[in-house]
Design a protein around this motif. Structure first.
Motif, PDB file in Angstrom:
ATOM      1  N   ILE A 114       1.058  -8.208   5.234  1.00 14.65           N
ATOM      2  CA  ILE A 114       1.475  -9.529   4.795  1.00 14.65           C
ATOM      3  C   ILE A 114       1.347 -10.481   5.947  1.00 14.65           C
ATOM      4  CG2 ILE A 114       3.016  -8.776   2.979  1.00 14.65           C
ATOM      5  CD1 ILE A 114       5.302  -9.280   4.986  1.00 14.65           C
ATOM      6  N   LEU A 165       4.939   7.367   3.211  1.00 20.02           N
ATOM      7  CA  LEU A 165       5.147   5.950   3.514  1.00 20.02           C
ATOM      8  C   LEU A 165       6.582   5.561   3.179  1.00 20.02           C
ATOM      9  CD1 LEU A 165       3.777   3.369   4.447  1.00 20.02           C
ATOM     10  CD2 LEU A 165       3.291   2.835   2.069  1.00 20.02           C
ATOM     11  N   MET A 187       8.974  -5.137   6.855  1.00 21.40           N
ATOM     12  CA  MET A 187       8.453  -5.977   5.775  1.00 21.40           C
ATOM     13  C   MET A 187       7.049  -5.563   5.391  1.00 21.40           C
ATOM     14  SD  MET A 187       9.889  -9.633   6.983  1.00 21.40           S
ATOM     15  CE  MET A 187       9.777 -10.648   5.538  1.00 21.40           C
ATOM     16  N   ASN A 188       6.224  -5.281   6.390  1.00 24.67           N
ATOM     17  CA  ASN A 188       4.844  -4.903   6.105  1.00 24.67           C
ATOM     18  C   ASN A 188       4.764  -3.568   5.380  1.00 24.67           C
ATOM     19  OD1 ASN A 188       2.832  -6.836   6.959  1.00 24.67           O
ATOM     20  ND2 ASN A 188       3.831  -6.674   8.940  1.00 24.67           N
ATOM     21  N   MET A 189       5.624  -2.648   5.783  1.00 22.88           N
ATOM     22  CA  MET A 189       5.608  -1.344   5.121  1.00 22.88           C
ATOM     23  C   MET A 189       6.065  -1.481   3.679  1.00 22.88           C
ATOM     24  SD  MET A 189       6.952   1.101   8.150  1.00 22.88           S
ATOM     25  CE  MET A 189       6.467   2.729   7.613  1.00 22.88           C
ATOM     26  N   GLU A 190       7.094  -2.268   3.469  1.00 31.51           N
ATOM     27  CA  GLU A 190       7.571  -2.447   2.105  1.00 31.51           C
ATOM     28  C   GLU A 190       6.508  -3.108   1.246  1.00 31.51           C
ATOM     29  OE1 GLU A 190      11.461  -4.325   2.177  1.00 31.51           O
ATOM     30  OE2 GLU A 190      12.192  -2.316   1.646  1.00 31.51           O
ATOM     31  N   SER A 191       5.841  -4.095   1.819  1.00 38.28           N
ATOM     32  CA  SER A 191       4.822  -4.772   1.011  1.00 38.28           C
ATOM     33  C   SER A 191       3.660  -3.834   0.724  1.00 38.28           C
ATOM     34  CB  SER A 191       4.360  -6.035   1.713  1.00 38.28           C
ATOM     35  OG  SER A 191       3.246  -5.766   2.511  1.00 38.28           O
ATOM     36  N   SER A 192       3.366  -2.949   1.662  1.00 38.02           N
ATOM     37  CA  SER A 192       2.244  -2.054   1.370  1.00 38.02           C
ATOM     38  C   SER A 192       2.636  -1.040   0.300  1.00 38.02           C
ATOM     39  CB  SER A 192       1.745  -1.367   2.643  1.00 38.02           C
ATOM     40  OG  SER A 192       2.753  -0.613   3.226  1.00 38.02           O
ATOM     41  N   ILE A 193       3.908  -0.699   0.235  1.00 37.78           N
ATOM     42  CA  ILE A 193       4.349   0.176  -0.858  1.00 37.78           C
ATOM     43  C   ILE A 193       4.160  -0.516  -2.189  1.00 37.78           C
ATOM     44  CG2 ILE A 193       6.387   1.142  -1.991  1.00 37.78           C
ATOM     45  CD1 ILE A 193       7.344   2.162   0.547  1.00 37.78           C
ATOM     46  N   PHE A 238      -6.505   3.227 -17.438  1.00 36.74           N
ATOM     47  CA  PHE A 238      -5.525   2.143 -17.345  1.00 36.74           C
ATOM     48  C   PHE A 238      -5.034   2.077 -15.917  1.00 36.74           C
ATOM     49  CE2 PHE A 238      -4.960   2.785 -21.941  1.00 36.74           C
ATOM     50  CZ  PHE A 238      -4.945   1.460 -22.351  1.00 36.74           C
ATOM     51  N   LEU A 295      -1.846   0.704 -13.881  1.00 35.68           N
ATOM     52  CA  LEU A 295      -0.501   0.175 -14.082  1.00 35.68           C
ATOM     53  C   LEU A 295       0.036  -0.329 -12.751  1.00 35.68           C
ATOM     54  CD1 LEU A 295       1.094   2.964 -16.287  1.00 35.68           C
ATOM     55  CD2 LEU A 295      -0.228   0.970 -17.011  1.00 35.68           C
ATOM     56  N   LYS A 296       0.683  -1.492 -12.851  1.00 28.16           N
ATOM     57  CA  LYS A 296       1.356  -1.974 -11.647  1.00 28.16           C
ATOM     58  C   LYS A 296       2.852  -1.852 -11.904  1.00 28.16           C
ATOM     59  CE  LYS A 296       1.232  -5.596  -8.277  1.00 28.16           C
ATOM     60  NZ  LYS A 296       0.421  -6.666  -7.739  1.00 28.16           N
ATOM     61  N   ARG A 344       2.197  -2.944  -2.928  1.00 32.45           N
ATOM     62  CA  ARG A 344       0.787  -3.114  -3.246  1.00 32.45           C
ATOM     63  C   ARG A 344       0.163  -1.798  -3.711  1.00 32.45           C
ATOM     64  NH1 ARG A 344      -1.518  -7.975  -1.167  1.00 32.45           N
ATOM     65  NH2 ARG A 344       0.270  -9.156  -0.483  1.00 32.45           N
ATOM     66  N   TRP A 345       0.687  -0.734  -3.187  1.00 32.54           N
ATOM     67  CA  TRP A 345       0.175   0.575  -3.534  1.00 32.54           C
ATOM     68  C   TRP A 345       0.274   0.807  -5.037  1.00 32.54           C
ATOM     69  CZ3 TRP A 345      -2.624   3.773  -0.897  1.00 32.54           C
ATOM     70  CH2 TRP A 345      -2.813   5.057  -1.395  1.00 32.54           C
ATOM     71  N   SER A 346       1.306   0.252  -5.639  1.00 32.99           N
ATOM     72  CA  SER A 346       1.565   0.490  -7.054  1.00 32.99           C
ATOM     73  C   SER A 346       0.413   0.028  -7.932  1.00 32.99           C
ATOM     74  CB  SER A 346       2.838  -0.216  -7.482  1.00 32.99           C
ATOM     75  OG  SER A 346       2.648  -1.605  -7.355  1.00 32.99           O
ATOM     76  N   SER A 347      -0.393  -0.917  -7.450  1.00 32.73           N
ATOM     77  CA  SER A 347      -1.498  -1.376  -8.298  1.00 32.73           C
ATOM     78  C   SER A 347      -2.556  -0.285  -8.426  1.00 32.73           C
ATOM     79  CB  SER A 347      -2.107  -2.650  -7.711  1.00 32.73           C
ATOM     80  OG  SER A 347      -2.538  -2.390  -6.396  1.00 32.73           O
ATOM     81  N   GLY A 348      -2.491   0.666  -7.536  1.00 29.63           N
ATOM     82  CA  GLY A 348      -3.459   1.761  -7.612  1.00 29.63           C
ATOM     83  C   GLY A 348      -3.008   2.904  -8.506  1.00 29.63           C
ATOM     84  N   PHE A 349      -1.980   2.700  -9.253  1.00 30.23           N
ATOM     85  CA  PHE A 349      -1.432   3.743 -10.108  1.00 30.23           C
ATOM     86  C   PHE A 349      -2.306   3.829 -11.349  1.00 30.23           C
ATOM     87  CE2 PHE A 349       1.571   5.612 -13.036  1.00 30.23           C
ATOM     88  CZ  PHE A 349       2.361   6.417 -12.240  1.00 30.23           C
ATOM     89  N   GLY A 350      -3.181   4.823 -11.396  1.00 35.58           N
ATOM     90  CA  GLY A 350      -4.181   4.811 -12.468  1.00 35.58           C
ATOM     91  C   GLY A 350      -4.050   5.985 -13.427  1.00 35.58           C
ATOM     92  N   LEU A 392       9.296   2.694  -7.486  1.00 37.14           N
ATOM     93  CA  LEU A 392       8.364   3.402  -6.615  1.00 37.14           C
ATOM     94  C   LEU A 392       9.020   4.506  -5.796  1.00 37.14           C
ATOM     95  CD1 LEU A 392       6.235   0.375  -5.536  1.00 37.14           C
ATOM     96  CD2 LEU A 392       5.561   2.255  -7.025  1.00 37.14           C
ATOM     97  N   MET A 415      -3.231  -5.506   2.739  1.00 35.80           N
ATOM     98  CA  MET A 415      -1.914  -4.882   2.759  1.00 35.80           C
ATOM     99  C   MET A 415      -0.969  -5.553   3.742  1.00 35.80           C
ATOM    100  SD  MET A 415      -1.594  -1.549   1.419  1.00 35.80           S
ATOM    101  CE  MET A 415      -2.453  -0.031   1.393  1.00 35.80           C
ATOM    102  N   GLN A 463      -3.297   9.605 -11.682  1.00 35.21           N
ATOM    103  CA  GLN A 463      -3.554   9.657 -10.243  1.00 35.21           C
ATOM    104  C   GLN A 463      -2.765   8.587  -9.509  1.00 35.21           C
ATOM    105  OE1 GLN A 463      -7.695   9.195  -9.548  1.00 35.21           O
ATOM    106  NE2 GLN A 463      -8.185  11.299 -10.163  1.00 35.21           N
TER     107      GLN A 463
END
Ligand SMILES: Nc1ncnc2c1ncn2[C@@H]1O[C@H](COP(=O)(O)OP(=O)(O)OP(=O)(O)O)[C@@H](O)[C@H]1O
Ligand SMILES: [Mg+2]
Lengths: 221, 261
Positions: free
Chosen positions: A190, A90, B244-250, A50, A52-53, B252-258, A59, A188, A81
């Motif tokens: 923006i 970060l 802003m870019n750092m926040e957005s990359s954070i 799965f 998850l977003k 976006r990172w969440s989509s990789g939560f597997g 976060l 990544m 993971q």
């Protein structure tokens, strides 16, 4: 069902199920001509998963590790993971930059107002004779002050526009450089936010107006 | 129209005007004479409130001039045209603009301003120099610009401080005739003068001194300001974009939560 469990979690925005067959296909595709390395496997080596977003506020590193711990305890979950190290650093970096940005904006805002303040003061004293004459001719306070306010606002707006130009040049230069080295970051970064086009001249104008207002506010009349 | 009651004005304990009591009626034309230092200019300054009386009462039209609020002073002055002894021309503007200023402060329509300015410049014989700068004009021509500026708004009171001091006899006669004309139209006029000239030199030197003012520098001052604001915003913008870019990359990172099952 795990899926329903995830769906009911308020931190989760999106749930994507990736069956192992699909995961294998994905991998094969991304490997392209090298996919023959997978031929050695009789069984599918990949697990179903799965993705998850999560919401932005979920976060926070502490919350994430708590959640991971809870998810690992669920029946049927082998492994969880995420880039914990990466995310944590970060996160702290972002927090640091945010604080610096905050302090910097206060300092720079004051500096902009002050620079215009001094300029208008200088211009005012240079034209003191002219102002004296205008007063003797019967000019009101407003008539005398208006040109200075306009000049200050103009200077601020011009400064904002120039800063904007410089910023977009620097931005496009650095992003193109970064993407050259790390193409995976493309998604990544923006895009240069369009609100900046309005914000920079506006900030310059408002602060300069405030500065000029202070500079000539005390004209006795 | 103008009434002085026991007015005195002191500069450093030295009386420039002492116990002056007189009145000038509406539509009168009077001369104030006296030797240099007699206090003629001081008297005029008291009328348009460039100076405040130390003692006594001054009435101009319906105003109690000595007691005027700062905010009301402009409205008193709009009724008074002054021909300053020291000219007070603006050397960074053309003759036309100098004259027009007296109307612009009334926020009059530009077309009307133009018409009236050119008309009054013609009256003083300077229409052909309307777009010259005052520093290229002779002392007498400058004086006529001052006269034009004082008259253009058609004030109810005209104060002329040594108005013909720099003029040759012929031009002086033209100007004096002009005063008589506007007086006939109903304006109250006070002319301060002493019999012999000699002030021309001082006034002219004053003008030369102010003409040296260099306005070109103002552009550089402004440019410098623009640049510093630009640099400030540039630095700030860089940091804002970085955040802003750092926040957005954070996020976006969440989509990789597997999860592996
Ligand atoms: N701002 C001032 N500060 C100090 N003393 C002044 C000031 N203005 C005028 N005086 C003095 O007041 C006296 C009257 O000056 P005023 O200018 O009224 O004379 P005036 O009659 O206009 O002379 P002139 O014919 O030379 O123009 C003079 O002695 C002068 O020195
Ligand atoms: Mg005098």
């Amino acid at each position: 069902m795990l899926k329903d469990y995830f769906r009911n979690d308020p931190d989760v925005i999106e749930v994507k199920y990736m069956p192992k067959e699909l995961a294998l296909k994905d991998l094969q595709e991304s490997l392209g001509p090298m996919n023959s390395v997978l031929a050695g496997f009789t069984d599918n080596p990949l697990p179903s998963s799965f993705e998850l977003k999560l919401k932005g506020e979920a976060l926070d590193p502490a919350r994430i590790s708590q959640k991971t711990f809870r998810l690992k305890g669920l029946a049927g979950v082998d492994d969880v993971q995420y880039g914990e190290k990466w995310l944590a650093s970060l996160f702290t970096m972002t927090r640091g930059v945010k604080i610096v940005t905050g302090i910097l904006s206060v300092v720079i805002f004051i500096a902009i107002a002050f620079v215009t303040y001094s300029t208008i003061k200088i211009l005012f004293y240079r034209r003191i004779e002219e102002i004296e004459t205008l007063k003797l001719l019967g000019a009101t306070r407003g008539f005398i002050r208006l040109p200075f306010l306009l000049e200050g606002t103009f200077v601020g707006t011009a400064g904002g526009v120039m800063g904007l130009i410089g910023l977009s040049v620097i931005y496009s230069f650095t992003t193109s450089r970064i993407i050259e080295f790390l193409p995976s970051l493309r998604g990544m970064l923006i895009f240069f936010p369009s609100s900046t086009y309005l914000a920079a001249p506006l900030v310059g104008a408002v602060l300069s107006l405030a500065g000029s207002f202070l500079a000539i506010g005390k004209i006795k009349y | 129209m103008i009434q002085f009651t026991e007015v005195s004005k002191y500069y450093d304990n030295q009386a420039a005007l002492k116990d002056a009591t007189f009145s000038v009626g509406r539509g009168e034309l009077i001369y104030v004479t006296g030797p240099s230092g007699a206090g003629k200019t001081t008297l005029l300054k008291l009328i348009y409130r460039a100076e405040k009386p130390d003692v006594g009462k001054i009435r101009v039209a319906d105003w109690d001039v000595g007691d005027l609020k700062q905010r009301t002073i402009p409205y008193l002055r709009r009724n008074i045209g002054v021909i300053f002894q020291d000219f007070r021309l603006l050397f960074n503007r053309t003759v036309f603009d100098n004259v027009a200023l007296a109307l612009r402060i009334h926020s009059m329509h530009p077309a009307e301003i133009k018409e009236r300015c050119l008309e009054v410049l013609k009256d003083v014989g300077l229409k052909h120099k309307a777009y010259d700068f005052p520093k290229h004009l002779s002392g007498g021509e400058q004086q006529r610009v001052v006269i034009a500026r004082a008259m253009v708004s058609r004030p109810t009171i005209l104060l002329a401080d040594e108005p013909t001091g720099n003029l040759d006899a012929d031009t002086a006669i033209i100007i004096t005739k002009l005063f008589k004309e506007i007086n006939a139209r109903g304006a109250t006029i006070i002319i301060a003068t002493h019999s012999q000239g000699g002030h021309g030199m001082r006034a002219f030197m004053y003008c030369l001194k102010t003409a040296a003012k260099n306005l070109w520098h103002e552009k550089w001052i402004n440019l410098l300001t623009v640049l510093s604001i630009a640099v400030g915003l540039l630095i700030l913008g860089t940091f804002v974009l970085l955040t802003m870019n750092m926040e957005s990359s954070i996020s976006r990172w969440s989509s990789g939560f597997g999860l592996a099952i």
